[in-house]
Structures are given as C-alpha cells and as structure tokens.
Design an enzyme around this catalytic site. Structure first.
Site, short mmCIF file in Angstrom:
data_model
loop_
_atom_site.label_atom_id
_atom_site.label_comp_id
_atom_site.label_asym_id
_atom_site.label_seq_id
_atom_site.Cartn_x
_atom_site.Cartn_y
_atom_site.Cartn_z
NE ARG A 117 -3.96 -2.01 2.10
CZ ARG A 117 -4.85 -2.38 1.18
NH1 ARG A 117 -5.11 -1.61 0.14
NH2 ARG A 117 -5.50 -3.52 1.31
CG ASP A 118 1.43 5.59 -2.23
OD1 ASP A 118 1.99 5.60 -3.34
OD2 ASP A 118 1.58 6.50 -1.37
CB ILE A 119 3.57 5.69 2.74
CG1 ILE A 119 3.74 5.82 4.23
CG2 ILE A 119 4.11 6.92 2.04
CD1 ILE A 119 5.19 5.84 4.69
CG ASN A 150 3.59 9.30 -12.01
OD1 ASN A 150 2.71 9.52 -12.84
ND2 ASN A 150 3.34 9.24 -10.71
CD GLU A 206 6.72 12.48 -4.88
OE1 GLU A 206 6.52 11.54 -4.08
OE2 GLU A 206 6.09 13.55 -4.87
CG HIS A 239 6.43 3.25 -8.40
ND1 HIS A 239 7.69 3.79 -8.49
CD2 HIS A 239 5.57 4.28 -8.25
CE1 HIS A 239 7.60 5.11 -8.37
NE2 HIS A 239 6.32 5.43 -8.24
CG HIS A 272 1.10 5.16 -8.69
ND1 HIS A 272 1.21 5.70 -7.43
CD2 HIS A 272 2.22 5.56 -9.36
CE1 HIS A 272 2.33 6.41 -7.34
NE2 HIS A 272 2.96 6.33 -8.50
#
Ligand code: AMP
Length: 116
Positions: free
Chosen positions: A30-32, A88, A96, A101, A103
């Site tokens: 899970r994305d933080i 991205n 970033e 990755h 999403h």
C-alpha cells in the site's frame, strides 16, 4: 548505474509496510500516502529506475506488474467498478521514487485523467 531507493528496503522487508503480494519477480504494497481508497504500488524486485530504462528483456517482467495489478484489483473489490494504472516517469511525469512502480488506484470515481 541506478541507485537503490527506499523500495529496496520494502522488497527486502527491512522496513515495515503492508505487503500485499510478493514473489521472486514482483512486490506490491500500500502507498504510504494514498490518493484514493485503494492505492497500491506494484514494483519489480529488479531495480529499473524509470520507464526510460525498461529493456526488451524486461517485457515479461513489466507484463507481470499488470497481471499482479489485475489480481489485486479483484482482491480489493474494485475490478468491476474500475481503477487506474499509472507509471510516472521523470520530472514532468511527477516521479519521486526512481524504482519503477505501477500505481493501482481505485475505490472511487477518479475523474479526468489529468488535472491541470
Ligand atoms: P511516484 O511519484 O510515481 O514516484 O510515486 C512514489 C510513491 O511512493 C508516492 O505515491 C509515495 O507516497 C510512495 N511512497 C514513498 N515512500 C513509501 C513507503 N515507504 N511506503 C509506501 N509508499 C511509499
């Protein structure tokens, strides 16, 4: 030579995170800082810094990111309502973390593809 990122520590389970999937090729967690009710990152265990660095030999690995994403979307109960898969690249793409990755975003209507 690309430098390792925080994602290497997640792959190696050196920092705590909610791992949702892991095999010898791919890890998902899970994305933080979630941008939707479901926000999962699916990454190759191999370091590939950006989409520009994907090679022909990585084609199967990149395909696997998508099959894992599809599986997780089903698991999250958003396969039928729908979701978005985004990778991205570099500054204008808003990247970033320089370990590619995917999403996986969903759980609500996501609106227009790009907000200006
Ligand atoms: P991007 O802007 O496409 O490079 O996305 C990087 C994503 O990684 C962002 O959505 C961050 O919230 C997420 N992120 C950064 N560090 C962590 C972490 N330790 N655990 C989970 N997600 C993270």
């Amino acid at each position: 030579m690309a430098e390792e990122t925080i994602f290497r520590k997640i792959i190696n389970q050196e920092i705590s995170t909610e791992l949702l999937y892991q095999d010898q090729f791919v890890t998902a967690f899970r994305d933080i800082s979630p941008k939707a009710p479901t926000h999962i990152l699916i990454i190759p265990n191999k370091l590939i810094a950006t989409a520009n660095d994907i090679e022909i030999e990585d084609e199967a690995l990149i395909g696997k990111l998508y099959t894992v994403a599809k599986q997780l979307a089903k698991q999250e109960g958003i396969a039928e309502s729908g979701y978005r898969l985004i990778m991205n690249c570099n500054q204008d793409g808003g990247q970033e973390v320089f370990h590619i990755h995917l999403h996986l975003l969903g759980g609500k209507p996501l609106g227009r593809m790009i907000c200006s």
